[in-house]
Design an enzyme around this catalytic site. Structure first.
Site, mmCIF file in Angstrom:
data_model
loop_
_atom_site.group_PDB
_atom_site.id
_atom_site.type_symbol
_atom_site.label_atom_id
_atom_site.label_comp_id
_atom_site.label_asym_id
_atom_site.label_seq_id
_atom_site.Cartn_x
_atom_site.Cartn_y
_atom_site.Cartn_z
ATOM 1 N N ARG A 26 2.163 -10.641 10.456
ATOM 2 C CA ARG A 26 3.471 -9.980 10.684
ATOM 3 C C ARG A 26 4.599 -10.924 10.287
ATOM 4 O O ARG A 26 5.741 -10.497 10.104
ATOM 5 C CB ARG A 26 3.654 -9.613 12.167
ATOM 6 N N LYS A 42 0.819 -1.215 0.000
ATOM 7 C CA LYS A 42 0.000 0.000 0.000
ATOM 8 C C LYS A 42 0.853 1.266 0.000
ATOM 9 O O LYS A 42 0.472 2.268 -0.614
ATOM 10 C CB LYS A 42 -0.945 0.005 1.195
ATOM 11 N N THR A 43 2.000 1.231 0.655
ATOM 12 C CA THR A 43 2.857 2.424 0.684
ATOM 13 C C THR A 43 3.354 2.752 -0.714
ATOM 14 O O THR A 43 3.408 3.923 -1.108
ATOM 15 C CB THR A 43 4.043 2.204 1.638
ATOM 16 N N GLN A 84 -7.826 -5.336 9.156
ATOM 17 C CA GLN A 84 -6.800 -4.923 10.108
ATOM 18 C C GLN A 84 -7.255 -3.758 10.978
ATOM 19 O O GLN A 84 -6.439 -3.020 11.515
ATOM 20 C CB GLN A 84 -5.505 -4.566 9.372
ATOM 21 N N ASP A 95 -3.909 7.162 4.353
ATOM 22 C CA ASP A 95 -3.361 5.849 4.676
ATOM 23 C C ASP A 95 -4.097 5.277 5.887
ATOM 24 O O ASP A 95 -4.664 6.010 6.706
ATOM 25 C CB ASP A 95 -1.873 6.003 4.977
ATOM 26 N N GLU A 96 -4.078 3.940 6.018
ATOM 27 C CA GLU A 96 -4.678 3.239 7.175
ATOM 28 C C GLU A 96 -6.121 3.699 7.407
ATOM 29 O O GLU A 96 -6.527 3.997 8.537
ATOM 30 C CB GLU A 96 -3.826 3.467 8.433
#
Length: 761
Positions: free
Chosen positions: A729, A163-164, A380, A349-350
């Site tokens: 993770r 996503k970044t 998430q 973002d997020e």
């Protein structure tokens, strides 16, 4: 080796009680466990993949080839009325050890792996072509997210999907291909670190220069909207007026609490501040709050007084930066229109972590151009306690009609085995947008589950596994140990402290023994060892329903009557005959504690002295995640390993000091194991991840199970998302711990694992 000498008796590990394995492990570390053949020190191997056995501490002695001595009887210590008593038992008795040791097992993987080559698109845009030539590749869906413009866009970015890269590439594309002025772009992240990382990435993109990047409006919601407030109302929002320390805010509500006669030692003021922040982020002013419990009524009163005090003294806190900006725009339509005209694009973002005030601000500002580019993953969303709500992402098209939705389902982080296992877990949530993540590689190493007896054995198994992997070339920084709440990390923290492994902890990780309830129980134990310990007595006064001011009277009584402080307690008159009668018995009960084992002493404190009754009256309405009764259980689990109070108290003091030291040095340790809550680990990745306590009551947490029993599934679904975040993770290795006993009681594996353990048809 299966036999060893412990306490001058020969024991056989195959028949030794499982609940005493940890004592043997500690004995080996202290070199009080010996080889039954050569009499040299040995240790107990307690890992997750092999049956326990004894081995020589000195590796050069591991070729000891003598015949293990035959043994008929072993002496096993048991507790009876608080005393350690040896119990004779034949080592041939196979019923003496329950439950039996279970090796780790691999989870069955239901989905087969096939290499997925993301589709390529015909690229007509010259700038995107240059991106590909400059080694900034994009898969098909990432590319579509970059190219889509002039309409609302929701990018469902699953774990590890890049996503970044999409956000930074989208920013560069808008500036260089669409010729959008950088100052009309607002790039919002949830941490200042993330904002800086994106700006650094942009510097590597073709045609992006320092001037363009600096013109971008980037930062967290708080930093961006505070800059707007400062620009228009600099006197009101001068940074010198901010309450940026918790103690400053807590002091205000503590003063307000005196009007309700709240006990400063008992009331959870820190949790009250968290609740106040939740209400503010939900755009609920004090008069709009609807309370559901006595605790919330008290907090609502504190909220009202808190806001009044801030207004009177012209102060503000971080939450006010958002609420204040929302009010500024709502009360000044012309000013709002200026900002609506200025900002053409909002890249957020997020997005799954957005709360009501943040969402409403974006809706206000984007009303003209409507170019909201939201990037996030509803799977998430794990910050409900801060006011975040996945509904904003799930129902994005409701508030942003004509929105395009693009799914990023390629996971570039984790192996196929981890991704498919995580998919299976999260797929059972009802409140989500359907998506199936696909991995780019397979290691043919499924995630493992292992079965420690309790928290102590869990910690030992993990440390053993990490030590073996490091011996085979792994780095400490490859490992993360994740847990639901800080209290769950007590045993693993202690095991790492006594190992030679470097590790780091998060800055908010308070020592278990410094928490209010363990600290109070330990104070009783300290008083039994020193009847004039004024600090310990001061700590326990609230649990005796006495005010702190009584300590002064006790000191005077002690001097006048030439007696200890605990004897002075029996001399004071409270005005309540029942309480006076109880205090007269106090000295004899306290003195009896030092004759008991630590576990029995804790039992006497909670039952005979009445500490358990105090906890019930104190209540835990505001403390859903860290229940007081659980702290007592955790303390007893820790105490099991010690034979007397002095050893236990020294251990607790040492661990408390080690925790403070670790928090100081953690930032300076690079190559270290990470010890973190799951919440803190979000957005990070590690080669190997261990998840503690994947059992009902831990993951999912007790409070979520209680909510579920009351008909609310939202909390349970967030717990499932939390496990999903923990699992994703891991890049290569994932280990899930299923405790057989948790906090002294039989545990049930997490309901989230039920479908994972079913073999594929």
């Amino acid at each position: 080796m299966k036999t060893a000498i412990y306490r001058q008796e020969t024991i056989n590990i195959e028949n030794y009680p499982r609940e005493l394995f940890h004592q043997l492990y500690l004995a080996g570390k202290k070199e009080t466990l010996f080889c039954s053949v050569c009499q040299k020190p040995v240790q107990l191997y307690l890992g997750m993949k092999r049956d326990p056995y004894f081995f020589h501490s000195n590796s050069s002695l591991n070729d000891c080839k003598g015949t293990e001595a035959p043994v008929q009887v072993t002496e096993v210590s048991i507790e009876q009325n608080g005393f350690i008593i040896p119990k004779s038992r034949s080592i041939s008795d196979t019923q003496t050890r329950q439950p039996s040791f279970r090796k780790a097992k691999l989870l069955p993987i239901k989905a087969s792996f096939s290499k997925n080559n993301p589709a390529k698109a015909n690229i007509s845009d010259s700038y995107v072509q240059r991106l590909f030539h400059s080694e900034i590749p994009l898969d098909y869906n990432q590319l579509q997210a970059v190219l889509e413009s002039d309409r609302p866009l929701l990018v469902l970015s699953g774990a590890g999907s890049g996503k970044t890269r999409v956000l930074t590439t989208k920013t560069a594309y808008l500036i260089n291909e669409k010729r959008v002025e950088p100052k009309t772009l607002m790039l919002v992240t949830f941490t200042a670190k993330a904002a800086n990382e994106m700006k650094q990435r942009l510097q590597s993109y073709p045609d992006m220069n320092f001037t363009q990047i600096n013109q971008l409006v980037t930062g967290t919601f708080h930093s961006i909207f505070y800059r707007i407030l400062m620009h228009h109302q600099p006197d009101q929002w001068n940074f010198e007026k901010i309450l940026n320390k918790d103690w400053q805010k807590e002091r205000i509500i503590r003063d307000a609490g005196k009007e309700l006669e709240l006990n400063e030692k008992e009331f959870a003021f820190d949790l009250a501040l968290q609740q106040i922040g939740f209400w503010k982020n939900s755009l609920l002013l004090p008069h709009e709050v609807k309370t559901e419990s006595k605790w919330e009524e008290q907090v609502a009163f504190l909220y009202k007084k808190y806001e009044e005090t801030k207004k009177k003294n012209e102060l503000f806190d971080f939450d006010d930066m958002l609420v204040g900006c929302y009010q500024l725009f709502s009360e000044n339509p012309s000013l709002l229109e200026r900002y609506q005209q200025r900002f053409q694009y909002f890249l957020i973002d997020e997005f799954q972590d957005i709360n009501k005030v943040q969402y409403e601000l974006i809706k206000l500002l984007s009303r003209i151009h409507k170019n909201v580019i939201a990037v996030g993953d509803d799977d998430q969303s794990i910050y409900a306690f801060r006011g975040s709500d996945p509904d904003y992402l799930i129902h994005f098209e409701r508030d942003f009609p004509n929105a395009k939705v693009i799914k990023l389902e390629e996971n570039y982080r984790s192996s196929h085995e981890i991704v498919s296992t995580a998919n299976e877990v999260i797929s059972h949530n009802k409140k989500r947008r359907a998506k199936v993540m696909k991995a780019q590689f397979s290691l043919e190493k499924p995630p493992a589950i292992f079965f420690p007896l309790d928290e102590e054995e869990e910690a030992t198994m993990i440390v053993t596994e990490i030590q073996e992997k490091i011996a085979n070339g792994a780095k400490p920084s490859d490992f993360a140990i994740l847990f639901r709440t800080n209290a769950s990390a007590r045993a693993i923290f202690e095991r790492l402290v006594t190992s030679s492994l470097p590790f780091r902890i998060t800055q908010d990780a308070e020592s278990f023994y410094d928490r209010f309830i363990p600290r109070s129980v330990l104070a009783y134990l300290k008083l039994s060892m020193n009847e004039d310990d004024a600090d310990a007595l001061n700590t326990i006064l609230p649990s005796l329903f006495l005010k702190q001011s009584v300590l002064r009277d006790l000191k005077a009584e002690s001097i006048l009557n030439d007696c200890s402080l605990i004897e002075a307690l029996s001399l004071i008159n409270t005005g309540f005959s029942f309480q006076d009668k109880k205090l007269k018995l106090f000295p004899s009960i306290i003195r009896s504690l030092k004759q008991l084992s630590p576990v029995m002493a804790i039992d006497r404190i909670t039952k005979d002295i009445g500490f358990e009754d105090y906890l019930k009256k104190r209540g835990s309405e505001g403390n859903k995640l860290e229940k007081g009764s659980d702290d007592i259980k955790d303390l007893k689990v820790s105490a099991k390993s010690f034979g007397n109070l002095q050893e236990f108290l020294l251990h607790a003091e040492h661990m408390s000091a080690q925790n403070k030291e670790m928090k100081k040095i953690s930032k300076n340790i690079d190559n270290a194991i990470t010890l973190s809550t799951i919440h803190r680990a979000k957005g990070l990745e590690y080669d190997s991840v261990f998840v503690l306590g994947v059992v009902d009551g831990s993951i999912p947490h007790d409070f979520a199970l209680e909510e579920f029993r009351n008909g609310n599934v939202d909390a349970l679904e967030e717990e499932r998302r939390l496990l999903y975040v923990a699992m994703t993770r891991a890049k290569h290795h994932l280990y899930l711990s299923i405790l057989e006993n948790r906090r002294g009681k039989i545990a049930n594996r997490s309901r989230f694992l039920t479908n994972l353990l079913k073999k594929p048809k």
